[in-house]
Write an enzyme that holds these catalytic residues in place. Structure first.
Site, PDB file in Angstrom:
ATOM      1  N   SER A  42       0.848  -1.192   0.000  1.00  0.00           N
ATOM      2  CA  SER A  42       0.000   0.000   0.000  1.00  0.00           C
ATOM      3  C   SER A  42       0.882   1.239   0.000  1.00  0.00           C
ATOM      4  CB  SER A  42      -0.959   0.013   1.191  1.00  0.00           C
ATOM      5  OG  SER A  42      -0.378  -0.575   2.319  1.00  0.00           O
ATOM      6  N   HIS A  79     -12.168  -2.962  -9.439  1.00  0.00           N
ATOM      7  CA  HIS A  79     -10.910  -2.444  -8.899  1.00  0.00           C
ATOM      8  C   HIS A  79      -9.967  -3.578  -8.508  1.00  0.00           C
ATOM      9  CE1 HIS A  79     -12.101   1.780  -8.770  1.00  0.00           C
ATOM     10  NE2 HIS A  79     -13.302   1.314  -8.545  1.00  0.00           N
ATOM     11  N   HIS A 101      -3.277 -10.487   2.334  1.00  0.00           N
ATOM     12  CA  HIS A 101      -2.769 -10.490   3.715  1.00  0.00           C
ATOM     13  C   HIS A 101      -3.427 -11.602   4.524  1.00  0.00           C
ATOM     14  CE1 HIS A 101      -2.627  -6.354   2.158  1.00  0.00           C
ATOM     15  NE2 HIS A 101      -1.519  -6.208   2.867  1.00  0.00           N
ATOM     16  N   TYR A 103      -4.834 -11.324   7.340  1.00  0.00           N
ATOM     17  CA  TYR A 103      -6.086 -10.866   7.974  1.00  0.00           C
ATOM     18  C   TYR A 103      -7.296 -10.945   7.053  1.00  0.00           C
ATOM     19  CZ  TYR A 103      -4.980  -6.366   5.664  1.00  0.00           C
ATOM     20  OH  TYR A 103      -4.673  -5.405   4.747  1.00  0.00           O
ATOM     21  N   GLU A 104      -7.082 -11.180   5.756  1.00  0.00           N
ATOM     22  CA  GLU A 104      -8.217 -11.306   4.833  1.00  0.00           C
ATOM     23  C   GLU A 104      -8.932 -12.643   5.000  1.00  0.00           C
ATOM     24  OE1 GLU A 104      -7.249  -9.801   0.767  1.00  0.00           O
ATOM     25  OE2 GLU A 104      -5.469  -9.006   1.778  1.00  0.00           O
ATOM     26  N   ALA A 131       4.006  -0.740   3.507  1.00  0.00           N
ATOM     27  CA  ALA A 131       3.882   0.428   4.373  1.00  0.00           C
ATOM     28  C   ALA A 131       3.761  -0.108   5.790  1.00  0.00           C
ATOM     29  CB  ALA A 131       2.649   1.234   4.002  1.00  0.00           C
ATOM     30  N   MET A 218       1.707  -5.772   8.606  1.00  0.00           N
ATOM     31  CA  MET A 218       0.833  -6.945   8.479  1.00  0.00           C
ATOM     32  C   MET A 218       1.098  -7.730   7.191  1.00  0.00           C
ATOM     33  SD  MET A 218      -2.675  -5.124   9.781  1.00  0.00           S
ATOM     34  CE  MET A 218      -2.629  -3.822  11.029  1.00  0.00           C
ATOM     35  N   SER A 219       2.309  -7.638   6.659  1.00  0.00           N
ATOM     36  CA  SER A 219       2.577  -8.340   5.392  1.00  0.00           C
ATOM     37  C   SER A 219       4.018  -8.827   5.344  1.00  0.00           C
ATOM     38  CB  SER A 219       2.311  -7.392   4.213  1.00  0.00           C
ATOM     39  OG  SER A 219       3.281  -6.363   4.170  1.00  0.00           O
ATOM     40  N   ASN A 242       3.527   5.793   9.550  1.00  0.00           N
ATOM     41  CA  ASN A 242       2.972   6.320  10.814  1.00  0.00           C
ATOM     42  C   ASN A 242       3.878   5.876  11.955  1.00  0.00           C
ATOM     43  OD1 ASN A 242       1.422   3.595  10.105  1.00  0.00           O
ATOM     44  ND2 ASN A 242       1.523   3.744  12.326  1.00  0.00           N
ATOM     45  N   HIS A 254      -6.228   4.767   8.948  1.00  0.00           N
ATOM     46  CA  HIS A 254      -5.759   4.109   7.726  1.00  0.00           C
ATOM     47  C   HIS A 254      -5.620   5.085   6.560  1.00  0.00           C
ATOM     48  CE1 HIS A 254      -4.946   0.918   4.927  1.00  0.00           C
ATOM     49  NE2 HIS A 254      -6.029   1.173   4.223  1.00  0.00           N
TER      50      HIS A 254
HETATM   51  I1  8IG Z   1       0.742   1.433   7.061  1.00  0.00           I
HETATM   52  O1  8IG Z   1       1.283   0.823  12.883  1.00  0.00           O
HETATM   53  C1  8IG Z   1       0.807   0.417   8.727  1.00  0.00           C
HETATM   54  N1  8IG Z   1       0.651  -0.888   8.763  1.00  0.00           N
HETATM   55  N2  8IG Z   1       0.648  -3.687  12.454  1.00  0.00           N
HETATM   56  N3  8IG Z   1       0.973  -1.410  12.683  1.00  0.00           N
HETATM   57  C2  8IG Z   1       0.748  -2.496  11.900  1.00  0.00           C
HETATM   58  N4  8IG Z   1       0.620  -2.432  10.583  1.00  0.00           N
HETATM   59  C3  8IG Z   1       0.729  -1.224  10.039  1.00  0.00           C
HETATM   60  C4  8IG Z   1       0.952  -0.063  10.765  1.00  0.00           C
HETATM   61  C5  8IG Z   1       1.085  -0.162  12.163  1.00  0.00           C
HETATM   62  N5  8IG Z   1       0.995   0.963   9.917  1.00  0.00           N
END
Ligand code: 8IG
Length: 279
Positions: A42, A79, A101, A103-104, A131, A218-219, A242, A254
């Site tokens: 992303s 999309h 991912h 989580y999907e 990201a 998460m990836s 972030n 997000h």
């Molecule tokens: I963009 O702060 C992104 N992906 N786990 N934590 C986790 N995944 C993320 C974060 C985050 N920022």
């Protein structure tokens, strides 16, 4: 069986055969063998335009993932993610515009199907981008960081059976050195893999910091393991979008996270293009 269940059934019954079937279509449609593959996380999509800008490269094909065996249908109609074959200098790169991912909830075979397909399509080097949140307080939003190692906090492996793969050089030291020869300012960090989809609590981030994590996302981790197990060399690059929970005091949103990624993506394109030129 619905279309949705069928592709997952095929994938789980024969993951490598399904990857080979997808790779055969990619080879035929693009007309080339691929030396390298990239998974665009992303916020990284905008980097792709740099691969062809100013005649630096040429797009050979773009295939919707839905039309390839084992890939999930698009989450939003119209999309869907796609995979491009792009000639960059003297290399053919297979570029995935999107990933799956954990989580999907589609299962771990779906998460690593892209890299397995890429390797079956010839790729010996896999570049994984993402990201992520920054845990190391020296990092600033918008900063790219090379992944030097990871900590898996999901307990999920893409491998099954007595497959005791060595991971001591999972994130290739050779590739990291090559990248830093192009941009010596790049930092390196340890990436913690979190299942999500909820972000961490501040206490969980304190734990991750204590056990040696610099980045959290998460990836990437399952894909890196699957690629390494098949003999490919892995390069991982995180874009810090972030400060992780509790680091800055700000709440995690997000959309803000994606906007931060987009602003930096332009810088990432030329870096990736130049890196591929050195392989
Ligand atoms: I963009 O702060 C992104 N992906 N786990 N934590 C986790 N995944 C993320 C974060 C985050 N920022």
């Amino acid at each position: 069986m619905s279309q949705d269940q069928k592709y997952l059934h095929d994938l789980q019954a024969d993951p490598m055969g399904t990857a080979e079937a997808a790779a055969a279509i990619i080879r035929e449609r693009s007309g080339v063998n691929h030396q390298v593959a990239l998974v665009m996380g992303s916020g990284w999509i905008d980097a792709v335009s740099a691969f062809t800008a100013g005649g630096a490269g040429e797009e050979l094909s773009e295939i919707p993932l839905i039309s390839l065996p084992g890939f999930p249908p698009p989450k939003v109609e119209g999309h869907g993610a796609s995979v491009k074959s792009i000639r960059i200098g003297d290399k053919n790169a297979l570029v995935f515009l999107g990933r799956t991912h954990i989580y999907e909830g589609l299962g771990i075979a779906a998460v690593v199907h892209g890299v397995r397909t890429a390797i079956k399509a010839g790729a010996k080097i896999i570049i994984l981008t993402n990201a992520c949140g920054g845990i190391n307080s020296e990092y600033t939003v918008g900063q790219p960081v090379l992944i030097k190692d990871h900590i898996s906090l999901t307990g999920i492996s893409p491998l099954t059976g007595a497959n005791f793969v060595d991971l001591t050089d999972l994130y290739s030291a050779r590739l990291r050195k090559l990248v830093k020869s192009i941009d010596p300012s790049l930092a390196e960090g340890v990436y913690a893999h979190w299942r999500g989809p909820a972000y961490e609590t501040p206490a969980e981030i304190r734990m991750m910091r204590t056990i040696g994590a610099d980045l959290v996302g998460m990836s990437t981790v399952p894909e890196a393991i699957a690629a390494h197990a098949l003999g490919a060399e892995v390069l991982g690059i995180s874009l810090v979008t972030n400060a992780a929970a509790g680091i800055s005091g700000a709440k995690l949103d997000h959309h803000e996270v994606l906007a931060a990624g987009k602003a930096s993506a332009a810088r990432m394109g030329p870096l990736l293009r130049d890196v591929i030129g050195t392989f």
